[in-house]
Write a protein that holds these residues in place. Sequence first.
Motif, PDB file in Angstrom:
ATOM      1  N   LYS A  54     102.673  71.645 103.136  1.00  0.00           N
ATOM      2  CA  LYS A  54     102.028  71.104 104.348  1.00  0.00           C
ATOM      3  C   LYS A  54     102.755  69.870 104.884  1.00  0.00           C
ATOM      4  N   ASP A  55     103.125  68.937 103.999  1.00  0.00           N
ATOM      5  CA  ASP A  55     103.791  67.708 104.436  1.00  0.00           C
ATOM      6  C   ASP A  55     105.173  67.999 105.016  1.00  0.00           C
ATOM      7  N   ILE A 126     123.939  55.139 120.372  1.00  0.00           N
ATOM      8  CA  ILE A 126     124.191  55.957 121.562  1.00  0.00           C
ATOM      9  C   ILE A 126     123.028  56.902 121.824  1.00  0.00           C
ATOM     10  N   ALA A 127     122.468  57.453 120.760  1.00  0.00           N
ATOM     11  CA  ALA A 127     121.355  58.401 120.873  1.00  0.00           C
ATOM     12  C   ALA A 127     120.273  57.979 119.875  1.00  0.00           C
ATOM     13  N   PRO A 128     119.037  58.375 120.124  1.00  0.00           N
ATOM     14  CA  PRO A 128     117.969  58.015 119.195  1.00  0.00           C
ATOM     15  C   PRO A 128     118.280  58.484 117.779  1.00  0.00           C
ATOM     16  N   ALA A 129     117.920  57.681 116.815  1.00  0.00           N
ATOM     17  CA  ALA A 129     118.149  58.018 115.416  1.00  0.00           C
ATOM     18  C   ALA A 129     116.880  57.750 114.618  1.00  0.00           C
ATOM     19  N   TYR A 130     116.504  58.723 113.812  1.00  0.00           N
ATOM     20  CA  TYR A 130     115.329  58.611 112.966  1.00  0.00           C
ATOM     21  C   TYR A 130     115.732  58.846 111.515  1.00  0.00           C
ATOM     22  N   LEU A 131     115.232  58.017 110.638  1.00  0.00           N
ATOM     23  CA  LEU A 131     115.442  58.162 109.207  1.00  0.00           C
ATOM     24  C   LEU A 131     114.149  58.654 108.582  1.00  0.00           C
ATOM     25  N   PHE A 132     114.220  59.735 107.812  1.00  0.00           N
ATOM     26  CA  PHE A 132     113.035  60.130 107.062  1.00  0.00           C
ATOM     27  C   PHE A 132     113.312  59.956 105.569  1.00  0.00           C
ATOM     28  N   ILE A 133     112.318  59.457 104.876  1.00  0.00           N
ATOM     29  CA  ILE A 133     112.434  59.259 103.435  1.00  0.00           C
ATOM     30  C   ILE A 133     111.210  59.842 102.745  1.00  0.00           C
ATOM     31  N   ASN A 134     111.403  60.189 101.500  1.00  0.00           N
ATOM     32  CA  ASN A 134     110.296  60.586 100.653  1.00  0.00           C
ATOM     33  C   ASN A 134     109.686  59.301 100.105  1.00  0.00           C
ATOM     34  N   THR A 155     103.679  62.447 102.005  1.00  0.00           N
ATOM     35  CA  THR A 155     104.966  62.485 101.304  1.00  0.00           C
ATOM     36  C   THR A 155     106.074  61.738 102.016  1.00  0.00           C
ATOM     37  N   PHE A 156     106.085  61.755 103.348  1.00  0.00           N
ATOM     38  CA  PHE A 156     107.235  61.261 104.099  1.00  0.00           C
ATOM     39  C   PHE A 156     106.880  60.112 105.037  1.00  0.00           C
ATOM     40  N   LYS A 157     107.889  59.276 105.304  1.00  0.00           N
ATOM     41  CA  LYS A 157     107.840  58.257 106.347  1.00  0.00           C
ATOM     42  C   LYS A 157     109.054  58.476 107.236  1.00  0.00           C
ATOM     43  N   VAL A 158     108.850  58.344 108.536  1.00  0.00           N
ATOM     44  CA  VAL A 158     109.941  58.459 109.495  1.00  0.00           C
ATOM     45  C   VAL A 158     110.064  57.129 110.222  1.00  0.00           C
TER      46      VAL A 158
END
Length: 162
Positions: A54-55, A126-134, A155-158
């Motif tokens: 689900k996460d 230059i472009a949007p950037a997202y980091l996802f981590i557990n 479980t995750f954070k963005v």
Amino acid sequence: SIPAIIALLNYVKSKKGWMLQLIGALAILIFLSDNITWFYCSIEKNNTGVLLNKDEQQLINFFETQKEKGWVIGTEKRDDLTSYIQLYSSFKGWIPHPFLTFNIENKRAALQDLLFSQKADERWKIAPAYLFINKSDTASAVHYLSFPVRFENGTFKVYKIN
């Protein structure tokens, strides 16, 4: 192996005589035997492919609903999710697969700078950037990031980098 199979098919088609065509057909069967075996075994088990919890599905849905194009940055521990996000959204994976990523050492260094120095790579500006981590990641640096959180589940954070 697709180029090799196409070349072999063209070679077999260009030859006259049933013996050469039979040899070509056997060669193609050998090339594809692992695929045939995998499909046969999957049909018996009613295997539908990748199963996401689900996460993980919520994470992919978050990126899928974003209207912008940009980078999705994940750790190599979950390069599978980076690949799925790249597949189902408008985002490109920073390191979608360790064997298929150009300039991987440079990109790994940029990821380390982000995680441990909170320094954003110029390409992410230059472009949007997202980091996802557990969230259960044991690296202490991921728990002290000062970037704004745009999505979170069990479980995750963005984090939005820029």
